[in-house]
Scaffold this motif. Sequence first.
Motif, PDB file in Angstrom:
ATOM      1  N   GLY A  10      -9.257   0.762   8.418  1.00 55.01           N
ATOM      2  CA  GLY A  10     -10.444  -0.053   8.648  1.00 55.01           C
ATOM      3  C   GLY A  10     -11.413  -0.011   7.487  1.00 55.01           C
ATOM      4  N   LEU A  11     -11.559   1.162   6.861  1.00 55.36           N
ATOM      5  CA  LEU A  11     -12.441   1.269   5.699  1.00 55.36           C
ATOM      6  C   LEU A  11     -11.928   0.440   4.541  1.00 55.36           C
ATOM      7  CD1 LEU A  11     -14.876   2.626   4.336  1.00 55.36           C
ATOM      8  CD2 LEU A  11     -13.354   4.514   3.697  1.00 55.36           C
ATOM      9  N   ALA A  12     -10.600   0.448   4.326  1.00 54.57           N
ATOM     10  CA  ALA A  12     -10.032  -0.352   3.248  1.00 54.57           C
ATOM     11  C   ALA A  12     -10.272  -1.834   3.476  1.00 54.57           C
ATOM     12  CB  ALA A  12      -8.529  -0.071   3.125  1.00 54.57           C
ATOM     13  N   HIS A  13     -10.123  -2.298   4.707  1.00 48.34           N
ATOM     14  CA  HIS A  13     -10.355  -3.712   5.004  1.00 48.34           C
ATOM     15  C   HIS A  13     -11.829  -4.078   4.875  1.00 48.34           C
ATOM     16  CE1 HIS A  13      -6.444  -5.307   6.457  1.00 48.34           C
ATOM     17  NE2 HIS A  13      -6.182  -4.021   6.658  1.00 48.34           N
TER      18      HIS A  13
ATOM     19  N   THR B 123      -3.656  -6.626   1.042  1.00 53.83           N
ATOM     20  CA  THR B 123      -3.196  -6.159  -0.270  1.00 53.83           C
ATOM     21  C   THR B 123      -3.776  -4.797  -0.604  1.00 53.83           C
ATOM     22  OG1 THR B 123      -3.024  -8.444  -1.032  1.00 53.83           O
ATOM     23  CG2 THR B 123      -3.093  -6.738  -2.715  1.00 53.83           C
ATOM     24  N   VAL B 124      -5.071  -4.601  -0.343  1.00 52.90           N
ATOM     25  CA  VAL B 124      -5.704  -3.315  -0.621  1.00 52.90           C
ATOM     26  C   VAL B 124      -5.086  -2.222   0.252  1.00 52.90           C
ATOM     27  CG1 VAL B 124      -7.873  -2.034  -0.485  1.00 52.90           C
ATOM     28  CG2 VAL B 124      -7.859  -4.355  -1.397  1.00 52.90           C
ATOM     29  N   GLU B 125      -4.825  -2.565   1.519  1.00 51.55           N
ATOM     30  CA  GLU B 125      -4.191  -1.582   2.407  1.00 51.55           C
ATOM     31  C   GLU B 125      -2.805  -1.194   1.906  1.00 51.55           C
ATOM     32  OE1 GLU B 125      -2.274  -1.332   6.878  1.00 51.55           O
ATOM     33  OE2 GLU B 125      -3.681  -2.944   6.400  1.00 51.55           O
ATOM     34  N   ALA B 126      -2.028  -2.187   1.504  1.00 52.82           N
ATOM     35  CA  ALA B 126      -0.674  -1.905   1.016  1.00 52.82           C
ATOM     36  C   ALA B 126      -0.711  -1.056  -0.250  1.00 52.82           C
ATOM     37  CB  ALA B 126       0.071  -3.208   0.761  1.00 52.82           C
ATOM     38  N   MET B 127      -1.641  -1.359  -1.172  1.00 53.05           N
ATOM     39  CA  MET B 127      -1.746  -0.555  -2.389  1.00 53.05           C
ATOM     40  C   MET B 127      -2.152   0.873  -2.069  1.00 53.05           C
ATOM     41  SD  MET B 127      -3.377  -3.103  -5.276  1.00 53.05           S
ATOM     42  CE  MET B 127      -4.937  -3.257  -4.417  1.00 53.05           C
ATOM     43  N   ALA B 128      -3.100   1.037  -1.140  1.00 56.44           N
ATOM     44  CA  ALA B 128      -3.532   2.383  -0.776  1.00 56.44           C
ATOM     45  C   ALA B 128      -2.390   3.173  -0.134  1.00 56.44           C
ATOM     46  CB  ALA B 128      -4.722   2.310   0.172  1.00 56.44           C
ATOM     47  N   ARG B 129      -1.608   2.493   0.709  1.00 56.24           N
ATOM     48  CA  ARG B 129      -0.474   3.172   1.339  1.00 56.24           C
ATOM     49  C   ARG B 129       0.541   3.624   0.291  1.00 56.24           C
ATOM     50  NH1 ARG B 129       0.145   2.886   6.804  1.00 56.24           N
ATOM     51  NH2 ARG B 129      -1.230   1.472   7.936  1.00 56.24           N
ATOM     52  N   ARG B 130       0.871   2.722  -0.626  1.00 57.74           N
ATOM     53  CA  ARG B 130       1.854   3.078  -1.648  1.00 57.74           C
ATOM     54  C   ARG B 130       1.351   4.225  -2.520  1.00 57.74           C
ATOM     55  NH1 ARG B 130       5.753  -0.643  -3.273  1.00 57.74           N
ATOM     56  NH2 ARG B 130       6.186   0.909  -4.891  1.00 57.74           N
TER      57      ARG B 130
ATOM     58  N   LEU C  16      -3.378  17.555 -12.274  1.00 56.72           N
ATOM     59  CA  LEU C  16      -3.664  16.315 -11.565  1.00 56.72           C
ATOM     60  C   LEU C  16      -3.072  15.084 -12.241  1.00 56.72           C
ATOM     61  CD1 LEU C  16      -7.437  16.924 -10.706  1.00 56.72           C
ATOM     62  CD2 LEU C  16      -5.490  17.150  -9.171  1.00 56.72           C
ATOM     63  N   ALA C  17      -2.595  15.227 -13.478  1.00 59.63           N
ATOM     64  CA  ALA C  17      -2.176  14.049 -14.245  1.00 59.63           C
ATOM     65  C   ALA C  17      -1.008  13.332 -13.588  1.00 59.63           C
ATOM     66  CB  ALA C  17      -1.816  14.466 -15.672  1.00 59.63           C
ATOM     67  N   VAL C  18       0.015  14.069 -13.180  1.00 54.44           N
ATOM     68  CA  VAL C  18       1.222  13.435 -12.642  1.00 54.44           C
ATOM     69  C   VAL C  18       0.974  12.777 -11.293  1.00 54.44           C
ATOM     70  CG1 VAL C  18       3.614  13.802 -11.960  1.00 54.44           C
ATOM     71  CG2 VAL C  18       2.707  14.939 -13.982  1.00 54.44           C
ATOM     72  N   PRO C  19       0.334  13.441 -10.311  1.00 58.64           N
ATOM     73  CA  PRO C  19       0.074  12.726  -9.052  1.00 58.64           C
ATOM     74  C   PRO C  19      -0.821  11.508  -9.214  1.00 58.64           C
ATOM     75  CG  PRO C  19      -0.968  14.895  -9.049  1.00 58.64           C
ATOM     76  CD  PRO C  19      -0.041  14.863 -10.206  1.00 58.64           C
ATOM     77  N   VAL C  20      -1.823  11.599 -10.077  1.00 58.07           N
ATOM     78  CA  VAL C  20      -2.681  10.428 -10.303  1.00 58.07           C
ATOM     79  C   VAL C  20      -1.889   9.304 -10.955  1.00 58.07           C
ATOM     80  CG1 VAL C  20      -4.689   9.593 -11.601  1.00 58.07           C
ATOM     81  CG2 VAL C  20      -4.820  11.759 -10.382  1.00 58.07           C
ATOM     82  N   SER C  21      -1.056   9.640 -11.936  1.00 64.10           N
ATOM     83  CA  SER C  21      -0.228   8.617 -12.583  1.00 64.10           C
ATOM     84  C   SER C  21       0.778   8.027 -11.602  1.00 64.10           C
ATOM     85  CB  SER C  21       0.501   9.220 -13.782  1.00 64.10           C
ATOM     86  OG  SER C  21      -0.422   9.725 -14.734  1.00 64.10           O
ATOM     87  N   ALA C  22       1.350   8.880 -10.738  1.00 65.93           N
ATOM     88  CA  ALA C  22       2.291   8.371  -9.738  1.00 65.93           C
ATOM     89  C   ALA C  22       1.605   7.391  -8.797  1.00 65.93           C
ATOM     90  CB  ALA C  22       2.889   9.541  -8.950  1.00 65.93           C
ATOM     91  N   ALA C  23       0.364   7.696  -8.402  1.00 70.01           N
ATOM     92  CA  ALA C  23      -0.378   6.769  -7.552  1.00 70.01           C
ATOM     93  C   ALA C  23      -0.648   5.456  -8.277  1.00 70.01           C
ATOM     94  CB  ALA C  23      -1.692   7.415  -7.109  1.00 70.01           C
ATOM     95  N   ALA C  24      -1.002   5.527  -9.559  1.00 65.39           N
ATOM     96  CA  ALA C  24      -1.261   4.306 -10.321  1.00 65.39           C
ATOM     97  C   ALA C  24      -0.004   3.456 -10.455  1.00 65.39           C
ATOM     98  CB  ALA C  24      -1.809   4.667 -11.706  1.00 65.39           C
ATOM     99  N   PHE C  25       1.134   4.094 -10.729  1.00 66.32           N
ATOM    100  CA  PHE C  25       2.382   3.339 -10.832  1.00 66.32           C
ATOM    101  C   PHE C  25       2.786   2.749  -9.481  1.00 66.32           C
ATOM    102  CE2 PHE C  25       2.888   5.389 -14.933  1.00 66.32           C
ATOM    103  CZ  PHE C  25       3.593   4.445 -15.652  1.00 66.32           C
ATOM    104  N   ALA C  26       2.482   3.457  -8.398  1.00 70.37           N
ATOM    105  CA  ALA C  26       2.785   2.914  -7.078  1.00 70.37           C
ATOM    106  C   ALA C  26       1.953   1.668  -6.790  1.00 70.37           C
ATOM    107  CB  ALA C  26       2.532   3.982  -6.009  1.00 70.37           C
ATOM    108  N   VAL C  27       0.696   1.681  -7.195  1.00 72.46           N
ATOM    109  CA  VAL C  27      -0.157   0.504  -7.014  1.00 72.46           C
ATOM    110  C   VAL C  27       0.365  -0.672  -7.838  1.00 72.46           C
ATOM    111  CG1 VAL C  27      -2.466  -0.407  -7.454  1.00 72.46           C
ATOM    112  CG2 VAL C  27      -2.199   1.834  -6.400  1.00 72.46           C
ATOM    113  N   LEU C  28       0.731  -0.401  -9.087  1.00 77.98           N
ATOM    114  CA  LEU C  28       1.286  -1.475  -9.921  1.00 77.98           C
ATOM    115  C   LEU C  28       2.586  -2.017  -9.334  1.00 77.98           C
ATOM    116  CD1 LEU C  28       0.674  -0.017 -13.501  1.00 77.98           C
ATOM    117  CD2 LEU C  28      -0.608  -1.819 -12.340  1.00 77.98           C
ATOM    118  N   GLY C  29       3.417  -1.121  -8.795  1.00 78.47           N
ATOM    119  CA  GLY C  29       4.651  -1.581  -8.176  1.00 78.47           C
ATOM    120  C   GLY C  29       4.405  -2.450  -6.959  1.00 78.47           C
ATOM    121  N   GLU C  30       3.405  -2.099  -6.157  1.00 83.59           N
ATOM    122  CA  GLU C  30       3.075  -2.917  -4.990  1.00 83.59           C
ATOM    123  C   GLU C  30       2.554  -4.289  -5.410  1.00 83.59           C
ATOM    124  OE1 GLU C  30       2.614  -4.128  -1.134  1.00 83.59           O
ATOM    125  OE2 GLU C  30       3.656  -2.349  -1.912  1.00 83.59           O
TER     126      GLU C  30
END
Length: 366
Positions: A181-184, A194-201, A326-340
Motif C-alpha cells: 500500500g505504501l508503494a502504491h 510497476t513500482v510494486e513489481a520493482m520493489a518485489r524484485r 553492502l555493495a553486492v546486495p545493493v547492486s543485486a537489488a539495482a540489477f533486479a529493478v533493471l531486469g523488471e
Amino acid sequence: METSRHLLPEAARRIAAWCGVVLLVAGVVGVGVYLCIVFKTAVTPVLLALLGTALLGPVHRWLIRMRLRRSLAAALTCVALVGVVGGAGYVVVSALIDTGDQIVASLKQAGQWVADHFGVAGGDGVTNLADNAKQLLSKFGAGAASGVLEGLSLLGSLLATSVLALLLTFFFLKDSDRAVGLAHSLAPRGAGDTVEAMARRAFEAVEGFMRGTTLIAFIDAVCITVGLVILRVPGALGLGALVFIGAYIPYLGAFVSGAVAVLVALADRGFGIALWTLGIVLAVQQLEGHILQPVIQSRTVQMHPAMIMIALTAGASVAGLIGMLLAVPVSAAAFAVLGELRKRYSDGDGDGPASDVPAEPVPPDS
C-alpha cells in the motif's frame, strides 16, 4: 519546423537521446550516493535492517502461520536474531582471539619460508609484516586509549547503530503487510503496479543473497574447518571463522581467507600439508561455484563476477568495510529493478508496461 527536425540523422538523434538519459540517471545516482554518504548515520541502520528483514522474513512468516500476532512474531524473530548473532559472534571472536597469536606466528614463519626458498629480497620485511601490522594496531589502540572521549563516541555510535537497526528490523517485519500500500501511495498515478513489481524484485534479490550467502558461508566454513582439523593445521577454528566472515565479501573474502589457511599450514606443517590445504580450499570453492551458488542463488542473484568486483571496489571507496559488505546486495537489488523494467517494457512500444505481464498477487504477510 519540418526541415529543422531532420538536421540530424535518425541514428544520431537516438544516440543523443540515450546519452541524455544516461547523464540524467548518472546525475540522480550520484546525488543519491552523495546524500547517502552525508546521512550515513541514518542510512546505514536502514540498510542493515533491510538485510536483516530479508534474512528473517521466512521465520517471521512461519510464526504468523502459527497464529501469532504480527507484533509478537516480529519481536520473537528479533530476539532470535539477537541470540543467533550474539552466539555466532561470541564463537567467532573467541576462536579468533584464542588462535590469533598462533595464526600470526604461522604467517611470520610462512613469510620467512617464502623468503628463504624463493630468494625474495628483503626477507626481513616479509617476516616482519605481521609485526608491522601489530604495531599499527597497537598505535591505533594507543591513540584510542589516549582519547577516551573519542573511543566512547565510537563505541556509542556502533551501539546506537546496532540498536537502531534492530528496532527498524522489528518495525519492517511487523508492518511488512503495509509495504504494498505504501508503494502504491507514493508511486505516480498509473505506476503503482510497476513500482510494486520493482520493489518485489529488488527485495527478492536481497533476500536471496542474504539467505544464500549465509548458507554457503556456513557450508564453506564447516568443510574447510573439518579439513584443517583432519590435517591438524593450527588455529583451525579461527580459520574457519575467518572463512565464514569472508564469505559475505564474494571472491575477495574467499581468496584472502583461503590464502591465510594455506600460509598457516605451510608454516606449521610443511609444504606437503600446505598443498593438501590448498586442495581442500580449491575443492570447497569449486563446490561453491559449480553446485552451491547455481542451486541456491541462481534464481535470485545473477551478476557477472566482473560486476561484483566493480561493486566491491566502489563500495570500499565509498564506505570502507561496511561499503564492501553492502555493495553486492545493493547492486543485486539495482540489477533486479533493471531486469523488471526491461521485462515490462521490452515487449511493448516503450509507452507503458507490456500487456502480457500481469501484476503478481499480494500475499497477506508480504
